[in-house]
Scaffold this active site. Structure first.
Site, PDB file in Angstrom:
ATOM      1  N   HIS A  14      19.462 -99.284  24.919  1.00 56.46           N
ATOM      2  CA  HIS A  14      20.454 -98.146  25.707  1.00 56.46           C
ATOM      3  C   HIS A  14      21.543 -99.217  26.294  1.00 56.46           C
ATOM      4  O   HIS A  14      21.301 -99.907  27.376  1.00 56.46           O
ATOM      5  CB  HIS A  14      19.492 -97.923  26.817  1.00 56.46           C
ATOM      6  N   HIS A  16      25.686 -99.448  26.459  1.00 54.29           N
ATOM      7  CA  HIS A  16      27.185 -99.111  26.236  1.00 54.29           C
ATOM      8  C   HIS A  16      28.223-100.164  25.820  1.00 54.29           C
ATOM      9  O   HIS A  16      28.317-100.872  26.730  1.00 54.29           O
ATOM     10  CB  HIS A  16      27.745 -98.199  27.177  1.00 54.29           C
ATOM     11  N   HIS A 194      21.260 -88.987  26.956  1.00 57.75           N
ATOM     12  CA  HIS A 194      20.857 -89.215  28.504  1.00 57.75           C
ATOM     13  C   HIS A 194      20.377 -87.945  28.962  1.00 57.75           C
ATOM     14  O   HIS A 194      21.243 -86.890  28.986  1.00 57.75           O
ATOM     15  CB  HIS A 194      22.209 -89.706  29.043  1.00 57.75           C
ATOM     16  N   GLU A 197      18.629 -88.921  34.476  1.00 58.64           N
ATOM     17  CA  GLU A 197      18.983 -89.905  35.416  1.00 58.64           C
ATOM     18  C   GLU A 197      19.501 -89.352  36.848  1.00 58.64           C
ATOM     19  O   GLU A 197      18.695 -89.482  37.765  1.00 58.64           O
ATOM     20  CB  GLU A 197      20.364 -90.665  34.418  1.00 58.64           C
ATOM     21  N   ASP A 275      22.175-101.031  29.988  1.00 58.74           N
ATOM     22  CA  ASP A 275      22.992 -99.823  30.061  1.00 58.74           C
ATOM     23  C   ASP A 275      24.441-100.411  29.995  1.00 58.74           C
ATOM     24  O   ASP A 275      25.185-100.241  29.009  1.00 58.74           O
ATOM     25  CB  ASP A 275      22.745 -99.359  31.496  1.00 58.74           C
ATOM     26  N   ASP A 276      25.049-100.724  31.219  1.00 61.36           N
ATOM     27  CA  ASP A 276      26.370-101.235  31.197  1.00 61.36           C
ATOM     28  C   ASP A 276      26.504-102.685  32.108  1.00 61.36           C
ATOM     29  O   ASP A 276      26.698-102.828  33.310  1.00 61.36           O
ATOM     30  CB  ASP A 276      27.339-100.358  32.127  1.00 61.36           C
TER      31      ASP A 276
END
Length: 315
Positions: A14, A16, A194, A197, A275-276
């Site tokens: 996961h 990005h 997703h 969340e 994630d980011d």
């Protein structure tokens, strides 16, 4: 403990790519492409990384992505991430990219894909990191827009292992994208999404039953629905959980409240991801270390989480 966690072989499921754009590279690309930025310097930009929710983050994320213009830019972005993987013993990665973030501002689909794909190829050959690319639809846009993106992707079918769904969750349930996911699966794509969340457990049900996903991205709110939890456990559906992201975006007020280890002990196939990472303060090892620091994660739990990530790979 950090060094031990760093050396643990693991996969990242996961991530990005646009969210791995570190401020230093963002400024370098802006200079290369002669783009004026609203921040005076790297530290000013870092200071803007304080978010109250997912939307505040996304607003900055899309603004930052504007510096990505050429194949070389997308190559450099991806290569920088792969070097982080190498340093943290991430031996396999399945990153997302959001073509609509770029095509909507006039960047050709092939420009984005060529730069990313070449870096992933070089990562396999030079760094020994295996990978598979996931094409993700933006859920705040229409399903028709997602269909157009799928049209653009089909000539490059072999470049992707799956389709996904990301961006603003609230008000954009998985059911909004049922037709494009049906079509993508008919073309041979695996589906992930997703869900759960910020969105309710109902969104996870929809993603499983309507989009027929093989893996849940985030999914932390599943714990609010006992029947859903039992299904996830029984079917061993993996969850790609992102602890630092969840606290940075206020899904949990503090890491000490995170439910990932509770889920692990109940038999859920949870994994640890970043994630980011450029925006949320850490890559995979930092996420593992936060669980050790704030939740008392043991070496045994860390091994199981790392093994889950390797077991939950799509390729």
């Amino acid at each position: 403990m950090y060094d031990w966690l760093n050396a643990l072989p693991k996969a990242e499921l996961h991530l990005h790519l646009e969210g791995s754009l570190e401020p230093e590279l963002l400024f370098a690309l802006a200079e290369r492409n002669k783009i004026a930025l609203p921040w005076a310097d790297v530290e000013t930009l870092r200071g803007a990384y304080a978010f109250n929710n997912l939307q505040e983050f996304l607003d900055l994320y899309y603004q930052g992505a504007d510096v990505l213009r050429t194949e070389q830019d997308f190559y450099d972005l991806t290569w920088a991430y792969l070097q982080r993987c190498k340093a943290q013993n991430v031996i396999h990665t399945e990153p997302f990219f959001d073509p609509q973030t770029h095509t909507d501002r006039g960047i050709a689909f092939e420009v984005v894909l060529n730069g990313i794909s070449q870096a992933l190829k070089d990562g396999r050959e030079q760094l020994g990191i295996s990978s598979g690319l996931i094409l993700s639809f933006l859920r705040h846009l229409s399903e028709d827009e997602a269909q157009k993106t799928l049209d653009q992707a089909l000539p490059f079918r072999d470049a992707f292992i799956a389709v996904g769904l990301d961006s603003s969750e609230m008000g954009h349930p998985p059911s909004k994208f049922q037709r494009v996911f049906d079509r993508a699966r008919s073309e041979g794509f695996v589906a992930v999404a997703h869900a759960g969340e910020e969105g309710p457990p109902e969104y996870i049900w929809e993603a499983l039953d309507l989009l027929k996903i093989k893996r849940i991205d985030h999914g932390v709110r599943a714990i609010e629905d006992e029947r859903l939890m039992q299904r996830i456990i029984d079917e061993q559906i993996p969850l790609t959980v992102c602890p630092l992201s969840n606290t940075k975006l206020c899904v949990f007020d503090h890491m000490s409240q995170h439910n990932i280890l509770d889920m692990l002990e109940r038999g859920v196939k949870v994994t640890v991801n970043s994630d980011d990472p450029a925006y949320f303060g850490g890559y995979v090892t930092e996420n593992f270390h936060a669980l050790h620091t704030h939740l008392g994660m043991t070496e045994d739990q860390a091994r199981r989480l790392a093994q889950n990530s390797l077991d939950a790979r799509l390729v």
